[in-house]
Scaffold this active site. Structure first.
Site, mmCIF file in Angstrom:
data_model
loop_
_atom_site.group_PDB
_atom_site.id
_atom_site.type_symbol
_atom_site.label_atom_id
_atom_site.label_comp_id
_atom_site.label_asym_id
_atom_site.label_seq_id
_atom_site.Cartn_x
_atom_site.Cartn_y
_atom_site.Cartn_z
ATOM 1 N N ILE A 71 -82.368 70.015 47.977
ATOM 2 C CA ILE A 71 -80.966 70.054 48.757
ATOM 3 C C ILE A 71 -81.388 69.969 50.317
ATOM 4 O O ILE A 71 -80.742 69.410 51.077
ATOM 5 C CB ILE A 71 -80.048 70.995 48.458
ATOM 6 C CG1 ILE A 71 -80.032 71.461 46.799
ATOM 7 C CG2 ILE A 71 -78.757 71.286 49.145
ATOM 8 C CD1 ILE A 71 -79.110 70.416 46.292
ATOM 9 N N GLY A 72 -82.297 71.018 50.556
ATOM 10 C CA GLY A 72 -82.679 71.158 52.014
ATOM 11 C C GLY A 72 -81.802 72.017 52.757
ATOM 12 O O GLY A 72 -81.985 71.792 54.038
ATOM 13 N N CYS A 130 -87.831 78.553 51.114
ATOM 14 C CA CYS A 130 -87.533 77.419 50.565
ATOM 15 C C CYS A 130 -88.499 76.233 50.646
ATOM 16 O O CYS A 130 -88.934 76.147 51.813
ATOM 17 C CB CYS A 130 -85.931 76.909 51.231
ATOM 18 S SG CYS A 130 -85.412 75.505 50.496
HETATM 19 C C1 FMN Z 1 -79.144 73.811 43.586
HETATM 20 C C2 FMN Z 1 -79.941 74.924 44.244
HETATM 21 C C3 FMN Z 1 -79.857 75.369 45.597
HETATM 22 C C4 FMN Z 1 -80.491 76.593 46.021
HETATM 23 N N1 FMN Z 1 -80.220 76.988 47.237
HETATM 24 C C5 FMN Z 1 -81.027 77.996 47.667
HETATM 25 C C6 FMN Z 1 -80.599 78.856 48.991
HETATM 26 O O1 FMN Z 1 -79.546 78.280 49.750
HETATM 27 N N2 FMN Z 1 -81.342 79.856 49.230
HETATM 28 C C7 FMN Z 1 -82.056 80.408 48.476
HETATM 29 O O2 FMN Z 1 -82.783 81.198 48.785
HETATM 30 N N3 FMN Z 1 -82.387 79.936 47.155
HETATM 31 C C8 FMN Z 1 -81.832 78.933 46.829
HETATM 32 N N4 FMN Z 1 -82.042 78.216 45.520
HETATM 33 C C9 FMN Z 1 -83.068 79.082 44.579
HETATM 34 C C10 FMN Z 1 -82.333 80.097 43.855
HETATM 35 O O3 FMN Z 1 -81.751 81.205 44.327
HETATM 36 C C11 FMN Z 1 -83.359 80.751 42.680
HETATM 37 O O4 FMN Z 1 -84.365 81.356 43.508
HETATM 38 C C12 FMN Z 1 -84.072 79.655 41.976
HETATM 39 O O5 FMN Z 1 -83.272 78.464 41.577
HETATM 40 C C13 FMN Z 1 -84.642 80.107 40.814
HETATM 41 O O6 FMN Z 1 -83.626 80.634 39.814
HETATM 42 P P1 FMN Z 1 -83.174 80.037 38.695
HETATM 43 O O7 FMN Z 1 -84.238 79.440 37.740
HETATM 44 O O8 FMN Z 1 -82.389 80.914 37.664
HETATM 45 O O9 FMN Z 1 -82.394 78.686 39.078
HETATM 46 C C14 FMN Z 1 -81.492 77.215 45.213
HETATM 47 C C15 FMN Z 1 -81.658 76.662 43.864
HETATM 48 C C16 FMN Z 1 -80.945 75.586 43.406
HETATM 49 C C17 FMN Z 1 -81.133 75.011 41.844
#
Ligand code: FMN
Length: 306
Positions: A71-72, A130
């Site tokens: 997403i960035g 990130c």
């Molecule tokens: C679509 C998407 C957007 C994310 N945006 C952020 C973000 O803005 N900031 C952040 O710290 N982590 C972001 N993450 C990471 C998540 O907070 C999390 O650390 C990561 O998805 C691992 O957890 P999961 O396996 O339950 O998804 C994002 C993850 C996804 C899938």
């Protein structure tokens, strides 16, 4: 009566289940599924100081047991966040964690100071990890940069600071110890794993950013291992994140040493996941003769009885 409350750096959460940053927009679509007031805490998608567009599409690619995203971190910037989003988060009820990311030490300071001054946050999470940013710089990938960023934020706020760590390092436990030494009040782990996919029809990388971050159930055993490892190296609380899809997964993280857990990708699959996890954890606590969820934290570190 089961006590589901946990404490993160002096802040009491009514239960240990919260959304992972960037995966749950609490003032919009999910309001119709269950009340965000039921959550252990609420958190925004990471904000930057200045507005930014994020990465070119495609930004999402499905994988077996997970997804790749690049997403960035598009951001409307600090000013809009403070004026429009933060007041909505504050009204929801649970403790508010504000996720921020800086491009420089000065930006970390400016963001942390502004969130502190807003008076509307209970904790600040530093997204140091990130993997999808165009500068290609991951603060949590290098000890000195991590230490300086954490110290810069801690210096300008009296709010507890949570450091969100990257799994794309040699030893995440060591990086957790670096963050702790720099003054973080808690750590959250993990952010996504660096990965990529190639579209065999176009014979080109599937994501506009070429590489992305892998999340979802595929990463759960890796994330549990990270929490287990870090628990042995630090004293500050850990928020466990990575592939949580059911209450069983959340219990696993608590037993590994997490004081709370965050649900990410699974919110897109089943928007009721967090409520189901809260209910399932409560039933597990009660069904196994515990009176508080806090009794589960780190239990897997006991030496098994012979
Ligand atoms: C679509 C998407 C957007 C994310 N945006 C952020 C973000 O803005 N900031 C952040 O710290 N982590 C972001 N993450 C990471 C998540 O907070 C999390 O650390 C990561 O998805 C691992 O957890 P999961 O396996 O339950 O998804 C994002 C993850 C996804 C899938």
């Amino acid at each position: 009566m089961i006590d589901l409350s946990v404490e993160i750096a002096g802040v009491t959460l009514p239960n240990p289940v919260l959304p992972a940053s960037g995966t749950y927009e609490v003032d919009q679509v999910h309001d119709g599924f269950f009340s965000p007031a039921e959550l252990g805490a609420v958190i925004n998608k990471t904000i930057f100081l200045d507005p930014r567009p994020g990465n070119p599409p495609p930004r999402i690619w499905e994988t077996p047991c997970g997804m790749l995203n690049a997403i960035g971190i598009p951001s409307e910037g600090l000013r809009t966040f403070l004026d429009e989003q933060l007041p909505k988060l504050r009204k929801l009820g649970p403790p508010v964690i504000v996720s921020i990311a800086g491009n420089s030490l000065q930006e970390w300071e400016a963001l942390a100071a502004a969130i502190d001054e807003s008076g509307s946050a209970d904790m600040i999470e530093l997204d140091l990890s990130c993997p999808n940013l165009e500068q290609g710089f991951i603060w949590a990938a290098e000890g000195q940069a991590l230490s300086e960023a954490v110290a810069a934020a801690v210096e300008v706020t009296s709010l507890p600071v949570i450091s969100k760590l990257s799994p794309n390092v040699r030893d995440i436990g060591e990086m957790a110890a670096v963050a702790e030494a720099a003054g973080t009040a808690a750590v959250s782990m993990v952010n996504s794993y660096l990965g990529m996919a190639i579209n065999i029809e176009t014979r080109a990388p599937a994501l506009g950013n070429i590489t992305g971050g892998l999340t979802g159930p595929a990463i759960r055993p890796l994330a549990v291992c990270s929490v287990f490892t870090a628990f042995q190296k630090i004293c500050v609380p850990i928020i466990g994140i990575g592939g949580i899809a059911t209450w069983r997964d959340a219990v696993e993280f608590l037993l590994a040493g997490a004081s709370a857990v965050a649900v990410g990708t699974q919110n897109f699959v089943n928007p009721m996941t967090m409520r189901e996890v809260i209910q399932g954890v409560a039933a597990y606590v009660e069904g196994n003769g515990f009176s508080s969820v806090r009794e589960l934290i780190g239990l897997a570190h006991r030496v098994p009885e012979c």
